[in-house]
Scaffold this motif. Structure first.
Motif, PDB file in Angstrom:
ATOM      1  N   ALA A  38     108.913  68.499  18.583  1.00 52.35           N
ATOM      2  CA  ALA A  38     107.516  68.168  18.303  1.00 52.35           C
ATOM      3  C   ALA A  38     106.600  69.049  19.140  1.00 52.35           C
ATOM      4  O   ALA A  38     106.876  69.335  20.303  1.00 52.35           O
ATOM      5  CB  ALA A  38     107.250  66.700  18.612  1.00 52.35           C
ATOM      6  N   ALA A  39     105.530  69.473  18.508  1.00 53.88           N
ATOM      7  CA  ALA A  39     104.564  70.308  19.224  1.00 53.88           C
ATOM      8  C   ALA A  39     103.832  69.467  20.265  1.00 53.88           C
ATOM      9  O   ALA A  39     103.533  68.303  20.045  1.00 53.88           O
ATOM     10  CB  ALA A  39     103.562  70.902  18.241  1.00 53.88           C
ATOM     11  N   ALA A  40     103.564  70.072  21.380  1.00 53.65           N
ATOM     12  CA  ALA A  40     102.827  69.368  22.429  1.00 53.65           C
ATOM     13  C   ALA A  40     101.400  69.142  21.964  1.00 53.65           C
ATOM     14  O   ALA A  40     100.801  70.006  21.333  1.00 53.65           O
ATOM     15  CB  ALA A  40     102.842  70.182  23.715  1.00 53.65           C
ATOM     16  N   PRO A  41     100.841  67.956  22.230  1.00 51.94           N
ATOM     17  CA  PRO A  41      99.466  67.714  21.797  1.00 51.94           C
ATOM     18  C   PRO A  41      98.499  68.689  22.463  1.00 51.94           C
ATOM     19  O   PRO A  41      98.676  69.071  23.613  1.00 51.94           O
ATOM     20  CB  PRO A  41      99.180  66.280  22.239  1.00 51.94           C
ATOM     21  N   ALA A  42      97.509  69.079  21.672  1.00 50.01           N
ATOM     22  CA  ALA A  42      96.508  70.006  22.202  1.00 50.01           C
ATOM     23  C   ALA A  42      95.683  69.308  23.276  1.00 50.01           C
ATOM     24  O   ALA A  42      95.415  68.112  23.175  1.00 50.01           O
ATOM     25  CB  ALA A  42      95.606  70.478  21.064  1.00 50.01           C
ATOM     26  N   PRO A  43      95.298  70.037  24.304  1.00 48.18           N
ATOM     27  CA  PRO A  43      94.473  69.413  25.334  1.00 48.18           C
ATOM     28  C   PRO A  43      93.109  69.012  24.751  1.00 48.18           C
ATOM     29  O   PRO A  43      92.564  69.705  23.904  1.00 48.18           O
ATOM     30  CB  PRO A  43      94.328  70.493  26.401  1.00 48.18           C
ATOM     31  N   VAL A  44      92.603  67.902  25.204  1.00 48.66           N
ATOM     32  CA  VAL A  44      91.332  67.380  24.709  1.00 48.66           C
ATOM     33  C   VAL A  44      90.240  67.730  25.713  1.00 48.66           C
ATOM     34  O   VAL A  44      90.334  67.399  26.891  1.00 48.66           O
ATOM     35  CB  VAL A  44      91.421  65.849  24.505  1.00 48.66           C
ATOM     36  N   ASP A  45      89.215  68.407  25.219  1.00 52.68           N
ATOM     37  CA  ASP A  45      88.075  68.780  26.042  1.00 52.68           C
ATOM     38  C   ASP A  45      87.042  67.654  25.965  1.00 52.68           C
ATOM     39  O   ASP A  45      86.480  67.403  24.898  1.00 52.68           O
ATOM     40  CB  ASP A  45      87.483  70.092  25.532  1.00 52.68           C
ATOM     41  N   PRO A  46      86.788  66.935  27.064  1.00 52.07           N
ATOM     42  CA  PRO A  46      85.850  65.818  27.029  1.00 52.07           C
ATOM     43  C   PRO A  46      84.451  66.214  26.560  1.00 52.07           C
ATOM     44  O   PRO A  46      83.774  65.447  25.895  1.00 52.07           O
ATOM     45  CB  PRO A  46      85.821  65.296  28.462  1.00 52.07           C
ATOM     46  N   GLU A  47      84.032  67.421  26.897  1.00 49.84           N
ATOM     47  CA  GLU A  47      82.703  67.884  26.471  1.00 49.84           C
ATOM     48  C   GLU A  47      82.646  68.031  24.951  1.00 49.84           C
ATOM     49  O   GLU A  47      81.672  67.641  24.303  1.00 49.84           O
ATOM     50  CB  GLU A  47      82.378  69.217  27.145  1.00 49.84           C
ATOM     51  N   GLN A  48      83.716  68.581  24.386  1.00 52.74           N
ATOM     52  CA  GLN A  48      83.770  68.739  22.935  1.00 52.74           C
ATOM     53  C   GLN A  48      83.853  67.383  22.236  1.00 52.74           C
ATOM     54  O   GLN A  48      83.231  67.167  21.198  1.00 52.74           O
ATOM     55  CB  GLN A  48      84.956  69.614  22.541  1.00 52.74           C
ATOM     56  N   VAL A  49      84.621  66.451  22.810  1.00 50.47           N
ATOM     57  CA  VAL A  49      84.728  65.097  22.248  1.00 50.47           C
ATOM     58  C   VAL A  49      83.352  64.444  22.226  1.00 50.47           C
ATOM     59  O   VAL A  49      82.950  63.838  21.225  1.00 50.47           O
ATOM     60  CB  VAL A  49      85.734  64.240  23.056  1.00 50.47           C
ATOM     61  N   GLY A  50      82.609  64.561  23.320  1.00 52.53           N
ATOM     62  CA  GLY A  50      81.266  63.986  23.384  1.00 52.53           C
ATOM     63  C   GLY A  50      80.327  64.605  22.360  1.00 52.53           C
ATOM     64  O   GLY A  50      79.527  63.912  21.724  1.00 52.53           O
ATOM     65  N   MET A  51      80.444  65.934  22.183  1.00 52.69           N
ATOM     66  CA  MET A  51      79.595  66.621  21.214  1.00 52.69           C
ATOM     67  C   MET A  51      79.898  66.144  19.784  1.00 52.69           C
ATOM     68  O   MET A  51      78.992  65.876  18.997  1.00 52.69           O
ATOM     69  CB  MET A  51      79.821  68.129  21.316  1.00 52.69           C
ATOM     70  N   ILE A  52      81.182  66.026  19.454  1.00 48.34           N
ATOM     71  CA  ILE A  52      81.577  65.577  18.116  1.00 48.34           C
ATOM     72  C   ILE A  52      81.149  64.127  17.894  1.00 48.34           C
ATOM     73  O   ILE A  52      80.629  63.776  16.833  1.00 48.34           O
ATOM     74  CB  ILE A  52      83.096  65.733  17.913  1.00 48.34           C
ATOM     75  N   ALA A  53      81.371  63.279  18.895  1.00 46.82           N
ATOM     76  CA  ALA A  53      80.985  61.861  18.777  1.00 46.82           C
ATOM     77  C   ALA A  53      79.480  61.726  18.579  1.00 46.82           C
ATOM     78  O   ALA A  53      79.028  60.913  17.757  1.00 46.82           O
ATOM     79  CB  ALA A  53      81.441  61.083  20.009  1.00 46.82           C
ATOM     80  N   ALA A  54      78.700  62.526  19.300  1.00 45.57           N
ATOM     81  CA  ALA A  54      77.244  62.485  19.148  1.00 45.57           C
ATOM     82  C   ALA A  54      76.836  62.928  17.746  1.00 45.57           C
ATOM     83  O   ALA A  54      75.939  62.332  17.128  1.00 45.57           O
ATOM     84  CB  ALA A  54      76.577  63.360  20.203  1.00 45.57           C
ATOM     85  N   ALA A  55      77.500  63.965  17.219  1.00 47.76           N
ATOM     86  CA  ALA A  55      77.205  64.430  15.863  1.00 47.76           C
ATOM     87  C   ALA A  55      77.575  63.365  14.836  1.00 47.76           C
ATOM     88  O   ALA A  55      76.841  63.142  13.862  1.00 47.76           O
ATOM     89  CB  ALA A  55      77.941  65.731  15.581  1.00 47.76           C
ATOM     90  N   LEU A  56      78.704  62.692  15.046  1.00 44.84           N
ATOM     91  CA  LEU A  56      79.117  61.620  14.136  1.00 44.84           C
ATOM     92  C   LEU A  56      78.100  60.479  14.141  1.00 44.84           C
ATOM     93  O   LEU A  56      77.684  59.986  13.078  1.00 44.84           O
ATOM     94  CB  LEU A  56      80.507  61.081  14.524  1.00 44.84           C
ATOM     95  N   GLN A  57      77.710  60.046  15.346  1.00 44.58           N
ATOM     96  CA  GLN A  57      76.756  58.947  15.454  1.00 44.58           C
ATOM     97  C   GLN A  57      75.396  59.320  14.868  1.00 44.58           C
ATOM     98  O   GLN A  57      74.748  58.498  14.219  1.00 44.58           O
ATOM     99  CB  GLN A  57      76.632  58.504  16.915  1.00 44.58           C
ATOM    100  N   ALA A  58      74.959  60.566  15.062  1.00 51.99           N
ATOM    101  CA  ALA A  58      73.672  61.000  14.514  1.00 51.99           C
ATOM    102  C   ALA A  58      73.713  61.003  12.986  1.00 51.99           C
ATOM    103  O   ALA A  58      72.762  60.561  12.332  1.00 51.99           O
ATOM    104  CB  ALA A  58      73.321  62.394  15.039  1.00 51.99           C
ATOM    105  N   ASP A  59      74.807  61.472  12.422  1.00 53.34           N
ATOM    106  CA  ASP A  59      74.926  61.510  10.968  1.00 53.34           C
ATOM    107  C   ASP A  59      75.037  60.103  10.387  1.00 53.34           C
ATOM    108  O   ASP A  59      74.458  59.820   9.334  1.00 53.34           O
ATOM    109  CB  ASP A  59      76.125  62.362  10.565  1.00 53.34           C
ATOM    110  N   LEU A  60      75.775  59.228  11.078  1.00 60.26           N
ATOM    111  CA  LEU A  60      75.916  57.844  10.602  1.00 60.26           C
ATOM    112  C   LEU A  60      74.589  57.094  10.695  1.00 60.26           C
ATOM    113  O   LEU A  60      74.315  56.202   9.880  1.00 60.26           O
ATOM    114  CB  LEU A  60      76.998  57.112  11.406  1.00 60.26           C
ATOM    115  N   SER A  61      73.756  57.438  11.672  1.00 64.50           N
ATOM    116  CA  SER A  61      72.474  56.738  11.825  1.00 64.50           C
ATOM    117  C   SER A  61      71.513  57.048  10.687  1.00 64.50           C
ATOM    118  O   SER A  61      70.569  56.304  10.443  1.00 64.50           O
ATOM    119  CB  SER A  61      71.834  57.084  13.169  1.00 64.50           C
ATOM    120  N   LYS A  62      71.746  58.135   9.966  1.00 64.88           N
ATOM    121  CA  LYS A  62      70.899  58.499   8.832  1.00 64.88           C
ATOM    122  C   LYS A  62      71.219  57.674   7.581  1.00 64.88           C
ATOM    123  O   LYS A  62      70.447  57.672   6.634  1.00 64.88           O
ATOM    124  CB  LYS A  62      71.066  59.981   8.507  1.00 64.88           C
TER     125      LYS A  62
END
Length: 157
Positions: A38-62
């Motif tokens: 099995a491939a090792a999981p890719a490292p998760v960048d907390p800054e990128q996670v926050g950016m994606i989550a903010a984009a998701l929440q902004a789009d859902l709020s519309k």
């Protein structure tokens, strides 16, 4: 050899050979298969996670407060489809959205459906469909085949 005994032996030879073939066991030698690593999981960048989550929440709020599960799924998949993110990063961003305030049951269902779609696309976990049509062409579903006469339907093709 008399003709009667030749007919008799031919009459019983074929069924006797068929019975012998069914009762004998045959074994095949199979080369050992290499274990799939099995491939090792890719490292998760907390800054990128926050950016994606903010984009998701902004789009859902519309969306309207009465938006359907499908509307929410489409909104989230659009945002996630805008970048080249790893599965782990996208799931971490979905975790942030799911843990946010005012999460409705409709949004929880939409998040679960998006997770399932992502796992199928990346073919990981129990949601993955091995050998499916998720690699680019087709929708993964085929038209049902209906048999005439004996009655029945084959939805597995």
């Amino acid at each position: 050899m008399p003709i009667a005994s030749v007919r008799f032996s031919r009459l019983f030879a074929a069924p006797l050979l068929a019975v012998l073939a069914m009762t004998t066991s045959s074994f095949a030698l199979v080369a050992p298969q290499e274990a799939e690593v099995a491939a090792a999981p890719a490292p998760v960048d907390p800054e990128q996670v926050g950016m994606i989550a903010a984009a998701l929440q902004a789009d859902l709020s519309k969306l309207a407060p009465t938006a359907s599960v499908e509307d929410m799924e489409a909104s989230m998949m659009f945002v996630l489809g805008q970048g080249e993110y790893s599965l782990e990063t996208m799931e971490a961003a979905l975790d942030v959205v799911e843990a946010g305030p005012n999460v409705t049951p409709t949004l929880k269902k939409a998040i679960a459906n998006v997770r399932l779609a992502l796992r199928r696309k990346f073919r990981r976990g129990t949601a993955a469909i091995p050998g499916g049509a998720g690699d680019g062409g087709g929708s993964g579903f085929s038209a049902p085949v209906i048999a005439i006469g004996g009655g029945g339907a084959n939805y597995g093709n």
